[in-house]
Design an enzyme around this catalytic site. Sequence first.
Site, mmCIF file in Angstrom:
data_model
loop_
_atom_site.group_PDB
_atom_site.id
_atom_site.type_symbol
_atom_site.label_atom_id
_atom_site.label_comp_id
_atom_site.label_asym_id
_atom_site.label_seq_id
_atom_site.Cartn_x
_atom_site.Cartn_y
_atom_site.Cartn_z
ATOM 1 N N GLY A 11 -57.061 4.623 -40.974
ATOM 2 C CA GLY A 11 -56.009 5.555 -41.355
ATOM 3 C C GLY A 11 -56.589 6.893 -41.773
ATOM 4 O O GLY A 11 -57.786 6.997 -42.074
ATOM 5 N N TYR A 38 -60.766 2.538 -42.688
ATOM 6 C CA TYR A 38 -60.048 2.707 -43.951
ATOM 7 C C TYR A 38 -59.756 1.352 -44.585
ATOM 8 O O TYR A 38 -59.778 1.208 -45.815
ATOM 9 C CB TYR A 38 -58.759 3.480 -43.722
ATOM 10 C CG TYR A 38 -57.912 3.663 -44.969
ATOM 11 C CD1 TYR A 38 -58.215 4.647 -45.902
ATOM 12 C CD2 TYR A 38 -56.821 2.834 -45.210
ATOM 13 C CE1 TYR A 38 -57.446 4.803 -47.054
ATOM 14 C CE2 TYR A 38 -56.044 2.978 -46.355
ATOM 15 C CZ TYR A 38 -56.363 3.968 -47.270
ATOM 16 O OH TYR A 38 -55.605 4.129 -48.409
ATOM 17 N N GLU A 74 -61.764 -2.332 -31.962
ATOM 18 C CA GLU A 74 -60.620 -2.400 -31.052
ATOM 19 C C GLU A 74 -60.686 -1.411 -29.899
ATOM 20 O O GLU A 74 -59.977 -1.572 -28.894
ATOM 21 C CB GLU A 74 -59.310 -2.201 -31.834
ATOM 22 C CG GLU A 74 -59.046 -0.780 -32.325
ATOM 23 C CD GLU A 74 -59.689 -0.454 -33.658
ATOM 24 O OE1 GLU A 74 -59.254 0.518 -34.288
ATOM 25 O OE2 GLU A 74 -60.626 -1.173 -34.077
ATOM 26 N N ASP A 127 -42.400 1.610 -16.667
ATOM 27 C CA ASP A 127 -41.650 1.143 -17.836
ATOM 28 C C ASP A 127 -40.168 0.950 -17.532
ATOM 29 O O ASP A 127 -39.600 -0.108 -17.783
ATOM 30 C CB ASP A 127 -41.812 2.123 -19.001
ATOM 31 C CG ASP A 127 -43.262 2.429 -19.306
ATOM 32 O OD1 ASP A 127 -44.127 1.603 -18.945
ATOM 33 O OD2 ASP A 127 -43.535 3.489 -19.880
ATOM 34 N N LYS A 134 -48.850 -0.685 -21.855
ATOM 35 C CA LYS A 134 -48.603 -0.486 -20.435
ATOM 36 C C LYS A 134 -49.155 -1.626 -19.582
ATOM 37 O O LYS A 134 -48.499 -2.069 -18.637
ATOM 38 C CB LYS A 134 -49.215 0.843 -19.999
ATOM 39 C CG LYS A 134 -48.962 1.200 -18.539
ATOM 40 C CD LYS A 134 -47.558 1.677 -18.292
ATOM 41 C CE LYS A 134 -47.381 3.082 -18.814
ATOM 42 N NZ LYS A 134 -46.073 3.680 -18.471
#
Length: 514
Positions: free
Chosen positions: A59, A86, A174, A230, A370
Amino acid sequence: MEKGSTSDVVGVIDFGSQYNLLIARRVRQLGVYAELFPYDVDLETLRRRGVRALILSGGPASALDGRYLPRRELITSGIPLLGICYGMQVVSHLMGGRVVRGESGEYGRQILHADGGSELLAGLTDPVQVWMSHGDLVEEPPPGFRTIARTETCPHAAAVDGERRICLVQFHPEVSHTPQGLTILSNFLFNIAGCEKGWDMGDFVTRSVESIRAQVGDGSVVCGVSGGVDSTVVSILCHRAIGPRLHAIFVDHGLLREGEASWVRDRLTALGLNLRCVDASARFLDELAGVVDPEEKRRRIGHLFIEVFEEAAHNAGKVDFLMQGTLYPDVIESRGASGPGARIKSHHNVGGLPERMRLRLVEPLRELFKDEVREVGRRLEIPAELLGRHPFPGPGLAVRILGEVTEENLGLVRAADAIFIDELRRSGTYDQVWQAFTVLLPVHSVGVMGDERTYGMTIVLRAVSSVDGMTADWSRLPADVLERAANRIVNTVHGINRVVYDVTSKPPATIEWE
């Protein structure tokens, strides 16, 4: 969305990082359902949702400011916990460690030097490259923690308390820039937290169809479609649930790529959708006259799009619901600045409708990325030519023209884009990149064509590689492909005399220029 009945839940605690949803995506990629919770969520809520493990995101705030702190009960609950960036700092701060403001911060790729014997870092192969992005750092971990890794500038890059099953890492496992990050997350989920796999996209399709039917009942739904991945997937998902009671509306705002309007109409009609097409290109061009600010462009396009869409929906008869193809990245990048995160951009299919429409919102893809949406599309047997299309922004070419959107400028960027995409397809590289497009700059430069001096505009070629759009690296396209595209653009698109290639990744840049 309700989680799958066989899947454990991992709670991702949101401290405003632009990567927090990417953490959830990576967890689901490993077969475990992940759900995002606000930073001040209480333990009772987590237990009620059946949370098996916690991941505290990064963050923009400082743990030393004390503004965005999790409830202490989360840390002492006994639920296995992984603190990232964070998340590491705030846990250390609350548990008696020492956090200090860094002198210069640490950003970008670093080499991690790991100690042996750690479950969290088991199975990693040298060299261990990680991605750092922090200003504050942990100078001393809390009592009971053991440092298990360091970098040249970060003496406590990872620390663990094995007894309490709390793991802290200063880097970001990540992101794709930490190549072995999935191994680290897998070690935490399965070896430390004891999670079991149970998240499957086939289950998602079945649950979503049932959920849409339950929510809509005997009502009717309108859905804006663009031919993009989408909106195509969400419309076919809804069509499977309620059939012709879905009214699909395609608004041609005149900001599409070359030949796109007719291509979209033909493909979507062939899929059996109840499709209504509206040509509003002249209205949008008039609305954008003289506008150069990107946020004002988006605001005007969004406002007029809703107006045109509302007219088309009214003509469709009585409808009760609006279906949108909103994804996780749309939500995170479009949110306001009331929490710890900052808004990256406005987005005209997130945020709400005029109250007079009185339509209830249905967003079955809201928690997907996506690549997950494409997997849903494959489960729905949507043709590959639709699922393989590169992402295209809602405001279209308006945000790929830096400056005023005019018919002339649209013609320039549209023609250049068609050439670039054609060269990618001819070379077999189109499907190897996440997104490719051209940008028209309001920059003139001197050139020479024949014996004449020219003063033409500049086109930027942009191509990036990504998994889900949250992070992206610039694509290393073959030089001959770039050369052919540039030569064709300069020789055939009159008014362009210079072509450049964008070699900036996300972060620090965004994929689009506006």
